[in-house]
Design a protein around this motif. Structure first.
Motif, PDB file in Angstrom:
ATOM      1  N   TYR A   1     -16.272 -25.571  32.069  1.00  0.00           N
ATOM      2  CA  TYR A   1     -16.434 -24.168  31.706  1.00  0.00           C
ATOM      3  C   TYR A   1     -16.662 -23.333  32.968  1.00  0.00           C
ATOM      4  O   TYR A   1     -16.925 -23.877  34.047  1.00  0.00           O
ATOM      5  N   HIS A   2     -16.581 -22.024  32.811  1.00  0.00           N
ATOM      6  CA  HIS A   2     -17.037 -21.128  33.865  1.00  0.00           C
ATOM      7  C   HIS A   2     -17.757 -19.956  33.224  1.00  0.00           C
ATOM      8  O   HIS A   2     -17.433 -19.534  32.113  1.00  0.00           O
ATOM      9  N   CYS A   3     -18.752 -19.466  33.930  1.00  0.00           N
ATOM     10  CA  CYS A   3     -19.506 -18.302  33.471  1.00  0.00           C
ATOM     11  C   CYS A   3     -19.360 -17.229  34.541  1.00  0.00           C
ATOM     12  O   CYS A   3     -19.729 -17.438  35.691  1.00  0.00           O
ATOM     13  N   ASP A   4     -18.801 -16.095  34.147  1.00  0.00           N
ATOM     14  CA  ASP A   4     -18.583 -14.988  35.061  1.00  0.00           C
ATOM     15  C   ASP A   4     -19.571 -13.881  34.729  1.00  0.00           C
ATOM     16  O   ASP A   4     -19.862 -13.639  33.544  1.00  0.00           O
ATOM     17  N   GLY A   5     -20.093 -13.222  35.758  1.00  0.00           N
ATOM     18  CA  GLY A   5     -21.113 -12.215  35.496  1.00  0.00           C
ATOM     19  C   GLY A   5     -21.100 -11.091  36.506  1.00  0.00           C
ATOM     20  O   GLY A   5     -20.504 -11.182  37.578  1.00  0.00           O
ATOM     21  N   VAL A   6     -21.784 -10.022  36.143  1.00  0.00           N
ATOM     22  CA  VAL A   6     -21.951  -8.850  37.002  1.00  0.00           C
ATOM     23  C   VAL A   6     -23.445  -8.683  37.263  1.00  0.00           C
ATOM     24  O   VAL A   6     -24.236  -8.641  36.307  1.00  0.00           O
ATOM     25  N   VAL A   7     -23.813  -8.606  38.547  1.00  0.00           N
ATOM     26  CA  VAL A   7     -25.218  -8.535  38.936  1.00  0.00           C
ATOM     27  C   VAL A   7     -25.479  -7.201  39.628  1.00  0.00           C
ATOM     28  O   VAL A   7     -24.717  -6.777  40.501  1.00  0.00           O
ATOM     29  N   HIS A   8     -26.562  -6.551  39.207  1.00  0.00           N
ATOM     30  CA  HIS A   8     -26.953  -5.268  39.800  1.00  0.00           C
ATOM     31  C   HIS A   8     -28.460  -5.258  39.980  1.00  0.00           C
ATOM     32  O   HIS A   8     -29.211  -5.572  39.050  1.00  0.00           O
TER      33      HIS A   8
ATOM     34  N   HIS B   1     -28.302 -17.053  34.545  1.00  0.00           N
ATOM     35  CA  HIS B   1     -29.431 -16.196  34.937  1.00  0.00           C
ATOM     36  C   HIS B   1     -30.301 -16.893  35.975  1.00  0.00           C
ATOM     37  O   HIS B   1     -30.742 -16.274  36.955  1.00  0.00           O
ATOM     38  N   GLN B   2     -30.554 -18.180  35.772  1.00  0.00           N
ATOM     39  CA  GLN B   2     -31.408 -18.923  36.702  1.00  0.00           C
ATOM     40  C   GLN B   2     -30.741 -19.074  38.071  1.00  0.00           C
ATOM     41  O   GLN B   2     -31.404 -19.001  39.107  1.00  0.00           O
ATOM     42  N   VAL B   3     -29.432 -19.289  38.077  1.00  0.00           N
ATOM     43  CA  VAL B   3     -28.702 -19.424  39.342  1.00  0.00           C
ATOM     44  C   VAL B   3     -28.769 -18.119  40.135  1.00  0.00           C
ATOM     45  O   VAL B   3     -29.010 -18.118  41.339  1.00  0.00           O
TER      46      VAL B   3
END
Length: 385
Positions: free
Chosen positions: A196-203, A247-249
Motif C-alpha cells: 500500500y501507499h499513504c499519501d498526505g499533505v502536511v502543514h 501521522h506517527q511518521v
C-alpha cells in the motif's frame, strides 16, 4: 510583495506549473543542464548532480546573488538533502540537513523510525557490495539490497542466501548498484500479502489530508509500464492503521510542511513501513487523487511549500473506487482504453510528461471490481501470445 522561491528540480513540470499559477511568486531554478530548455524564463544555476554538495553550494550562492530567498523547494527525491543544505547556507526556514536525511537516507530514516517504536524490518548498512554478506549476518537472509540514497525501485535486488549473492556478484549482476558508489542498505525481506501507499499533505507539522491506496501489484513485481493501483476503502480497519502510522511518521520525522508518500507492507503481523518520501508520488498518483478527492497533490505541494495553507476539498470524495494504471503508448491503445467501461480519462505522453506512456484513470464499484478493470486494461496493452 513577491515571494522568492529557489526550486531544485529535474524534469517535473507539475511543480513549475503550480508555482506559475501564483502571480506573487518568482522562481529561480537549480537543475542539470540537460533540462535547461524547461527553464528558459527563469534565473538558473546548474549542477552535474544534486549529490555533489560542493556544486550545490556554489549554485545556491549564484542564485542568491539575485536577492533574498524566501522558500527552498525540493521537487525530486534526489534534491531533498541538497535543499536542506541550501536552507542552512542561505538562512531559509524549513527542513535542514538532518531532517532531510531522515526523509531520504534509508538507514537514517529507519534509525529514526525504529527509535520511535514504529514497525520496520531488520536492516544494516554495508559499506560496499563485498560487505553485504557481513551485514546480512545481522539481518538474516533472505534480503533486499539497495543504495542508501535512491528513488523508486532502481538498483534494488532480492537475494536469498550468501551463496546466491556470491554467485551473482561474480557474474556482475549488481554492477549498477556498485556504480552508485554509495553505502548499501541491507534489509531482511518482508513477507507481505499486499503493498500500500499513504499519501498526505502536511502543514505546520500537522497532517491536513491523507489517504491510503493499494498497488495492484508491488512495484518490484511488475514493469513500470504497467504500474497501477486504486484508492482503498479509508474506513477499512487496515487503512485506519496505516493512516495512524502516517501521522506517527510525520511526527517522528519532524516534517513541518510538504507532501508525503509512505510505502506500507501488509503482513500477517500488521503493517510494516517500507520507506517514506517527502514529495508527491509518481506514476499518476497525484492525478488519481484529483479524480478521487478533487485535490491535486502538486498544487498542495506548492501551497504548503510556500507557506500557504492547504486547500479545502471542493467536494466530498468520489463514491466509487478510483484507480489508475500506466500503459505503453502503443498505436490505437488510447482509443481502445477510452472505450472501456468506467474509464474516465487517458492522458497522452505529452499530457502526463512521461515519454512512451499513457496514464489511464477509471472508476469501479469496489476494490475487487477495480482489480478486474486493471487486469482488463493490462490485457489490452499486452495481448496473449
Amino acid at each position: 510583495m513577491t515571494r522568492q522561491v529557489l526550486l531544485l528540480n529535474s524534469d517535473k513540470p507539475e511543480v513549475l506549473r503550480a508555482l506559475a499559477r501564483r502571480p506573487d511568486v518568482t522562481v529561480r531554478v537549480m537543475t542539470r543542464k540537460v533540462y535547461a530548455d524547461l527553464y528558459r524564463d527563469h534565473e538558473t544555476a546548474y549542477v552535474d548532480s544534486f549529490a555533489d554538495l560542493t556544486q550545490v553550494e556554489q549554485a545556491a550562492y549564484e542564485l542568491a546573488a539575485h536577492g533574498p530567498v524566501d522558500h527552498v523547494i525540493a521537487a525530486t527525491e534526489k534534491s531533498v538533502v541538497a535543499a536542506g543544505l541550501v536552507r542552512a547556507l542561505l538562512g531559509v526556514p524549513g527542513p535542514g540537513v538532518d531532517q532531510s536525511l531522515w526523509a531520504t537516507h534509508k538507514r537514517a530514516m529507519k534509525d529514526r523510525l525504529r527509535a520511535a517504536g514504529l514497525p520496520v524490518t531488520d536492516y544494516a548498512q554495508a559499506a560496499t557490495l563485498s560487505d553485504v554478506p557481513r551485514a546480512a549476518e545481522r539481518t538474516g537472509w533472505p534480503i533486499m539490497i539497495k543504495p542508501v540514497f535512491g528513488a523508486a525501485s532502481k538498483c534494488t535486488y532480492r537475494v536469498d542466501s550468501a551463496a546466491e549473492f556470491t554467485e551473482r556478484h561474480r557474474a556482475g549482476e549488481f554492477t549498477d548498484l556498485a556504480e552508485k558508489r554509495l553505502p548499501i542498505q541491507v534489509e531482511r525481506l518482508v513477507r507481505f500479502t499486499h503493498e500500500y501507499h499513504c499519501d498526505g499533505v502536511v502543514h505546520e507539522g500537522e497532517v491536513a489530508h491523507a489517504a491510503v491506496s493499494r498497488y495492484y501489484l508491488p512495484p518490484l513485481r511488475i514493469t513500470p509500464n504497467l504500474n497501477s493501483g486504486y484508492v482503498a476503502d479509508q474506513k477499512d480497519e487496515f487503512s485506519q492503521k496505516v493512516l495512524s502510522l502516517h501521522h506517527q511518521v510525520v511526527a517522528t520525522l519532524a516534517l513541518p510542511a510538504g507532501v508525503t508518500h509512505l510505502e506500507i507492507f501488509r503482513t500477517e503481523a500488521g503493517p510494516v513501513i517500507g520507506e517514506v518520501a517527502v514529495r508527491p508520488g509518481g506514476m499518476g498518483i497525484s492525478r488519481m487523487w484529483w479524480h478521487a478527492f478533487g485535490l491535486d497533490l502538486w498544487e498542495e505541494f506548492a501551497r504548503v511549500s510556500t507557506g500557504e495553507p492547504p486547500s479545502h476539498p471542493p467536494r466530498t470524495p468520489h463514491p466509487a473506487t478510483i484507480g489508475r494504471t500506466r500503459l505503453p503508448a502503443l498505436p490505437g491503445l488510447r482509443e481502445r482504453v477510452l472505450s472501456t467501461p468506467g474509464v474516465r480519462e487517458v492522458l497522452t505522453p505529452e499530457e502526463c510528461a512521461s515519454p512512451s506512456h499513457l496514464e489511464a484513470y477509471f472508476e469501479a464499484p469496489d476494490e475487487r471490481s477495480a482489480e478486474r478493470v486493471i487486469a482488463d486494461l493490462h490485457r489490452l496493452a499486452v495481448p496473449p501470445a
